[in-house]
Design a protein around this motif. Structure first.
Motif, PDB file in Angstrom:
ATOM      1  N   VAL A  74      -1.192  -5.834  -5.803  1.00  0.00           N
ATOM      2  CA  VAL A  74      -1.313  -4.414  -6.125  1.00  0.00           C
ATOM      3  C   VAL A  74      -0.051  -3.694  -5.657  1.00  0.00           C
ATOM      4  CG1 VAL A  74      -2.631  -2.296  -5.755  1.00  0.00           C
ATOM      5  CG2 VAL A  74      -3.817  -4.501  -5.892  1.00  0.00           C
ATOM      6  N   ARG A  75       0.531  -2.947  -6.573  1.00  0.00           N
ATOM      7  CA  ARG A  75       1.655  -2.073  -6.239  1.00  0.00           C
ATOM      8  C   ARG A  75       1.155  -0.636  -6.307  1.00  0.00           C
ATOM      9  NH1 ARG A  75       3.193  -6.248  -9.022  1.00  0.00           N
ATOM     10  NH2 ARG A  75       4.930  -7.530  -8.344  1.00  0.00           N
ATOM     11  N   LEU A  76       1.524   0.134  -5.298  1.00  0.00           N
ATOM     12  CA  LEU A  76       1.107   1.535  -5.263  1.00  0.00           C
ATOM     13  C   LEU A  76       2.232   2.444  -5.728  1.00  0.00           C
ATOM     14  CD1 LEU A  76      -0.798   1.726  -1.846  1.00  0.00           C
ATOM     15  CD2 LEU A  76      -1.696   1.157  -4.109  1.00  0.00           C
ATOM     16  N   GLN A  77       1.858   3.610  -6.251  1.00  0.00           N
ATOM     17  CA  GLN A  77       2.836   4.632  -6.641  1.00  0.00           C
ATOM     18  C   GLN A  77       3.390   5.344  -5.419  1.00  0.00           C
ATOM     19  OE1 GLN A  77       0.191   7.099  -8.852  1.00  0.00           O
ATOM     20  NE2 GLN A  77       0.407   5.923 -10.755  1.00  0.00           N
ATOM     21  N   ASP A  78       2.596   5.407  -4.378  1.00  0.00           N
ATOM     22  CA  ASP A  78       2.925   6.180  -3.186  1.00  0.00           C
ATOM     23  C   ASP A  78       2.564   5.330  -1.974  1.00  0.00           C
ATOM     24  OD1 ASP A  78       3.209   8.049  -1.151  1.00  0.00           O
ATOM     25  OD2 ASP A  78       1.894   9.546  -2.074  1.00  0.00           O
ATOM     26  N   THR A  79       3.500   5.143  -1.061  1.00  0.00           N
ATOM     27  CA  THR A  79       3.216   4.334   0.126  1.00  0.00           C
ATOM     28  C   THR A  79       3.350   5.135   1.429  1.00  0.00           C
ATOM     29  OG1 THR A  79       5.491   3.511   0.133  1.00  0.00           O
ATOM     30  CG2 THR A  79       3.818   2.144  -0.962  1.00  0.00           C
ATOM     31  N   ARG A  80       3.228   6.437   1.313  1.00  0.00           N
ATOM     32  CA  ARG A  80       3.195   7.241   2.537  1.00  0.00           C
ATOM     33  C   ARG A  80       1.860   7.001   3.243  1.00  0.00           C
ATOM     34  NH1 ARG A  80       4.831  12.818  -0.176  1.00  0.00           N
ATOM     35  NH2 ARG A  80       3.467  11.866  -1.704  1.00  0.00           N
ATOM     36  N   GLU A  81       1.811   7.299   4.532  1.00  0.00           N
ATOM     37  CA  GLU A  81       0.622   6.994   5.340  1.00  0.00           C
ATOM     38  C   GLU A  81      -0.659   7.578   4.761  1.00  0.00           C
ATOM     39  OE1 GLU A  81       0.009   4.889   7.917  1.00  0.00           O
ATOM     40  OE2 GLU A  81       2.041   4.200   7.530  1.00  0.00           O
ATOM     41  N   ALA A  82      -0.635   8.789   4.286  1.00  0.00           N
ATOM     42  CA  ALA A  82      -1.844   9.402   3.730  1.00  0.00           C
ATOM     43  C   ALA A  82      -2.328   8.631   2.505  1.00  0.00           C
ATOM     44  CB  ALA A  82      -1.589  10.863   3.381  1.00  0.00           C
ATOM     45  N   ALA A  83      -1.417   8.197   1.651  1.00  0.00           N
ATOM     46  CA  ALA A  83      -1.783   7.431   0.456  1.00  0.00           C
ATOM     47  C   ALA A  83      -2.347   6.068   0.844  1.00  0.00           C
ATOM     48  CB  ALA A  83      -0.574   7.273  -0.458  1.00  0.00           C
ATOM     49  N   LEU A  84      -1.729   5.416   1.823  1.00  0.00           N
ATOM     50  CA  LEU A  84      -2.232   4.120   2.287  1.00  0.00           C
ATOM     51  C   LEU A  84      -3.635   4.268   2.859  1.00  0.00           C
ATOM     52  CD1 LEU A  84       0.967   2.705   4.048  1.00  0.00           C
ATOM     53  CD2 LEU A  84       0.113   2.153   1.759  1.00  0.00           C
TER      54      LEU A  84
END
Length: 157
Positions: A74-84
């Motif tokens: 899985v690749r995410l669009q956003d990897t900032r802490e809140a998104a994770l």
């Protein structure tokens, strides 16, 4: 085998329990070479300190008809802490996902998904995995055979 920070008796308790979580205190004590009372005290301390996080039955998923295992990158669009954190909370609610690991590499997470069939997997991918927060893309690898899964504790290194 000894584990860092634990003496040989505590290490032996963890090793034996990883092989047989239903062993009686008397049998556990005999296997590790202590009497019953100190073994029970050590077991309670290992539980209280978080070395032992719980006990459960190992169920054969094949006997339940859950034959298909897929590993999903899985690749995410956003990897900032809140998104994770949002992704982690959502993925924990999907029953078909057995394991999820955050990965350092060309993708963000690796999931182990178990279903009855390829058509069930396609539904889970479309309706559950792909709709998780911040998912940009996925790649699926279907397992043909499990060679080794979750054996007893072994000393690493």
């Amino acid at each position: 085998m000894d584990f860092p920070g634990l003496d040989r008796f505590d290490s032996a308790i963890l090793t034996v329990l990883s092989e047989d979580g239903r062993i009686s205190i008397a049998d556990l004590a005999r296997r590790i070479g202590l009497s019953k009372s100190p073994t029970q005290a050590r077991l309670r301390r290992l539980e209280a300190e978080g070395y032992i996080t719980g006990y459960r039955a190992l169920i054969d998923p094949i006997r339940l008809g859950l034959d298909l295992v897929a590993f999903v990158e899985v690749r995410l669009q956003d990897t900032r802490e809140a998104a994770l954190a949002e992704f982690n909370a959502a993925v924990a609610k999907v029953g078909e996902i057995e394991q999820v690991h955050m990965i350092a590499g060309n993708f963000d997470y690796l999931m182990k998904v178990r279903t009855r069939s390829m058509s069930d997997y396609r539904r889970v991918l479309a309706e559950k995995v792909s709709t998780l927060p911040h998912v940009a893309s996925t790649s699926t690898y279907v397992a043909m055979q499990a060679v080794k899964e979750g054996g007893p504790l072994e000393k690493v290194g």
